[in-house]
Scaffold this active site. Structure first.
Site, PDB file in Angstrom:
ATOM      1  N   VAL A  11      -1.366  -4.261   3.632  1.00 30.69           N
ATOM      2  CA  VAL A  11      -2.180  -5.214   4.383  1.00 30.69           C
ATOM      3  C   VAL A  11      -1.288  -6.161   5.195  1.00 30.69           C
ATOM      4  CG1 VAL A  11      -3.804  -7.145   4.136  1.00 30.69           C
ATOM      5  CG2 VAL A  11      -4.142  -5.052   2.817  1.00 30.69           C
ATOM      6  N   ASP A  30       8.816 -11.641   2.793  1.00 27.59           N
ATOM      7  CA  ASP A  30       8.752 -10.809   1.584  1.00 27.59           C
ATOM      8  C   ASP A  30       9.936 -11.184   0.699  1.00 27.59           C
ATOM      9  OD1 ASP A  30       7.102  -7.937   1.025  1.00 27.59           O
ATOM     10  OD2 ASP A  30       8.838  -8.377  -0.250  1.00 27.59           O
ATOM     11  N   GLU A 155      -6.364   2.778   4.525  1.00 26.89           N
ATOM     12  CA  GLU A 155      -5.055   3.400   4.669  1.00 26.89           C
ATOM     13  C   GLU A 155      -5.230   4.656   5.516  1.00 26.89           C
ATOM     14  OE1 GLU A 155      -2.875   3.982   1.015  1.00 26.89           O
ATOM     15  OE2 GLU A 155      -3.492   2.014   0.291  1.00 26.89           O
ATOM     16  N   CYS A 260      -7.649   0.977  -4.032  1.00 28.05           N
ATOM     17  CA  CYS A 260      -8.692  -0.034  -3.791  1.00 28.05           C
ATOM     18  C   CYS A 260      -9.979   0.215  -4.568  1.00 28.05           C
ATOM     19  CB  CYS A 260      -8.986  -0.121  -2.299  1.00 28.05           C
ATOM     20  SG  CYS A 260      -7.523  -0.565  -1.367  1.00 28.05           S
TER      21      CYS A 260
END
Ligand code: UGA
Length: 430
Positions: A11, A30, A155, A260
Site C-alpha cells: 500500500v 521505512d 494486488e 487481505c
C-alpha cells in the site's frame, strides 16, 4: 503538496508512487534501511505491473524520495500517511503494535500542525486510539488531526486502482483537514466521500468482507450447479447482468486467499464480537471457503484414487493472477495438501516462483516453462487464474501427460472443447 508515507509495503509504496505521479512531492519512510537503499537505487521489492517504471520516473524527477528517518519524513510532509502492516493474531484479532509505534514516533517528531492519515486496514475506533496516543506522546502542544483514509487497491492491479479509484473515503471528526485531503486526491478525478472516522474504518472491513461473501456465495452456487448439472459460469453471467449484483467477483474456484480477505474477515468477526454482535454470516463465508478447497482436493482423489507417488503438474502458485505474492495462497495450500498425500509435484507460476520457493522449499520440482509442467505427469492442476494459462499448448499437454486428466480450479477452459481434445476435464461448478 508535500506528503509523507510511513511504510513502503504494497500500500505505502504504490500510494507513494501514484501521489508523486500526479505531481505531489512524496517522502516514503521505512525502518528497513536495506529496503530504503534498494528503493533509492531504483529497485522494487515486489512485482506489480507498471510500478517499477513509475517509481524510476518519479525518483528521477525528484518527486519521490525514500528515507529511513521518521523524524525527517514527519518534518517534511504536511500530511503524514500511516501504511504499516496490521497482521492477524492467532485469535483472529488485529495486531496494532506497528500502528501504535508509528503514532508514538510521529508524536515525537511533530513540531507543527500535521494531518495524520491512517491508510492501513484497522478495526473501527483505531483512529480514536491513534489520536489519544499522539496527544499523550507529543512533547509540545502541537495541533494535529487524525483522518481515516482506507485503501481499496487490489494486488496486481494496484497502480490502475490507485490512479483510477472508484471512490476516495475521508473519515474525520474535524473540518480542518478536509480541504487538504481533497487537494491530495482531486488529481485522481474520483468521487470523494467525507464521513466520520469510525464509518471510514468500517467501510473497509465491510467492503472486503462483502467481496469475500460474494465469492463464497458463487462457490456455494457452484456446488449446487455440480449437483444439478447446471453451469456456474452461465448462472454468474445471468445474475451479474442485474446491475444491482454485477458480474465481478462471481468467479467460482478453489476459494479466495491473499493477505487481505482471510485476515479482514477474521478481524471483522472479532471486532463484531467485541462490540457484542455475533456476525455468524461471515463465519459461514469462511466455512464455505475452507470447504471449497477440500471439495476440489476430493475431486482429485476421487479420480486419481491414491496420490502417493502420483506425478502432478501444477500451474499457478501466486494467490491470484498478476502478482508474485504467495502469502495465504490457495494454490500453495493445495500443493501442501497434495504433498501430504504423497504426490510428487512439478510446479510453475509466471511471477511467483521465487516467493513460492520460500514456502515450498525443495519439496517440489520447479519448472520454468508452463508447457513443460505436464511432462510425464498423471494429471495437471490449474490453481491460479493467470490469463496466460489459457494459451497453454493443449495438444502438447495431452501428449505430455501420461493420462490426459486436467483439474481446473479456476475454470479457465471450456469443458466441451477440453473433452473434444480428448481430456478428462474437471472444473468447478460445471
Ligand atoms: C482485496 C480487495 O479486492 C481490494 O479492494 C482491497 O483493497 C485489498 O483486498 C486490501 O484489503 O488491501 P486483493 O487481496 O489484492 O484485494 O485481491 P482480490 O483481487 O480481491 O482477490 C482476492 C482473492 O479472491 C484471490 O485469491 C482471488 O483468486 C479470489 N477471487 C477473486 C475469486 O476466487 N473469485 C473472484 O471472482 C474474485
Amino acid at each position: 503538496m508535500k506528503l509523507t508515507i510511513i511504510g513502503t509495503g504494497y500500500v505505502g509504496l504504490v500510494t507513494g508512487a501514484c501521489f508523486a505521479e500526479v505531481g505531489h512531492t512524496v517522502y516514503c519512510v521505512d525502518n528497513n534501511e536495506a529496503k530504503v537503499k534498494m528503493l533509492q537505487a531504483g529497485g522494487i521489492p515486489i512485482y506489480e505491473p507498471g510500478l517499477e517504471e513509475m517509481v524510476k520516473k518519479n525518483v528521477a524527477a525528484g518527486r519521490l524520495n525514500f528515507t529511513a528517518s521518521t523524524k525527517e519524513g514527519v518534518e517534511k510532509g504536511d500530511v503524514v500517511f500511516i501504511a504499516v502492516p496490521t497482521p492477524p493474531q492467532p485469535d483472529g484479532s488485529v495486531d496494532l503494535s506497528y500502528i501504535e509505534t508509528v503514532a508514538r514516533d510521529i508524536a515525537a517528531a511533530m513540531t507543527s500542525y500535521k494531518i495524520i492519515v491512517d491508510k492501513s486496514t484497522v478495526p473501527v475506533k483505531t483512529g480514536e486510539k491513534v489520536a489519544e496516543t499522539i496527544k499523550r506522546y507529543c512533547k509540545s502542544k502541537v495541533e494535529f488531526d487524525v483522518v481515516s483514509n482506507p485503501e481499496f487497491l487490489r494486488e496486481g492491479f494496484a497502480v490502475e486502482d490507485l490512479m483510477k479509484p472508484d471512490r476516495v473515503v475521508i473519515g474525520t471528526t474535524s473540518q480542518r483537514p478536509v480541504a487538504a485531503m481533497k487537494e491530495v486526491y482531486t488529481p485522481f478525478g474520483a468521487p470523494i466521500i467525507v464521513t466520520d472516522i469510525n464509518s471510514a474504518e468500517l467501510i473497509k472491513h465491510a467492503a472486503n468482507s462483502f467481496l469475500a461473501l460474494k465469492i463464497s456465495y458463487i462457490n456455494a452456487v457452484a456446488n449446487i450447479c455440480e449437483a444439478s448439472g447446471a453451469n456456474v459460469e452461465e448462472v454468474a453471467t445471468g445474475m451479474g447482468m442485474d446491475i444491482r449484483i454485477g458480474r465481478r467477483f462471481l468467479n467460482a474456484g478453489i476459494g479466495f486467499g491473499g493477505s487481505c480477505f482471510p485476515k479482514d474477515l477474521s478481524a471483522f468477526i472479532k471486532i463484531s464480537e467485541t462490540l457484542g454482535y455475533d456476525f455468524a454470516l461471515l463465519k459461514e463465508v469462511q466455512r464455505i471457503n475452507a470447504n471449497q478447497m477440500e471439495r476440489f482436493l476430493k475431486k482429485i482423489t476421487d479420480t486419481l484414487w491414491v496420490l502417493r507417488d502420483k506425478k502432478i503438474g501444477v500451474l499457478g502458485l501466486a494467490f491470484k493472477q498478476n502478482t508474485d505474492d504467495c502469502r495465504t495462497s490457495p494454490a500453495i495450500e493445495l500443493c501442501q495438501k497434495m504433498l501430504k498425500e504423497g504426490a510428487k509435484l512439478r510446479v510453475y507460476d509466471p511471477k511467483g516462483m521465487e516467493k513460492a520457493k520460500d514456502l515450498l522449499k525443495d519439496t517440489v520440482t520447479y519448472v520454468d516453462d508452463m508447457d513443460a509442467v505436464a511432462d510425464g505427469c498423471d494429471a495437471l492442476v490449474i490453481a491460479t487464474e493467470w490469463p496466460e494459462f489459457k494459451k497453454l499448448d493443449l495438444t502438447r499437454t495431452r501428449k505430455a501427460l501420461s493420462h490426459p486428466i486436467v483439474f481446473d480450479g479456476r475454470n479457465l477452459f471450456d469443458p466441451k472443447e477440453m473433452e473434444a481434445l480428448g481430456f478428462i476435464y474437471k472444473s468447478v461448478g460445471r
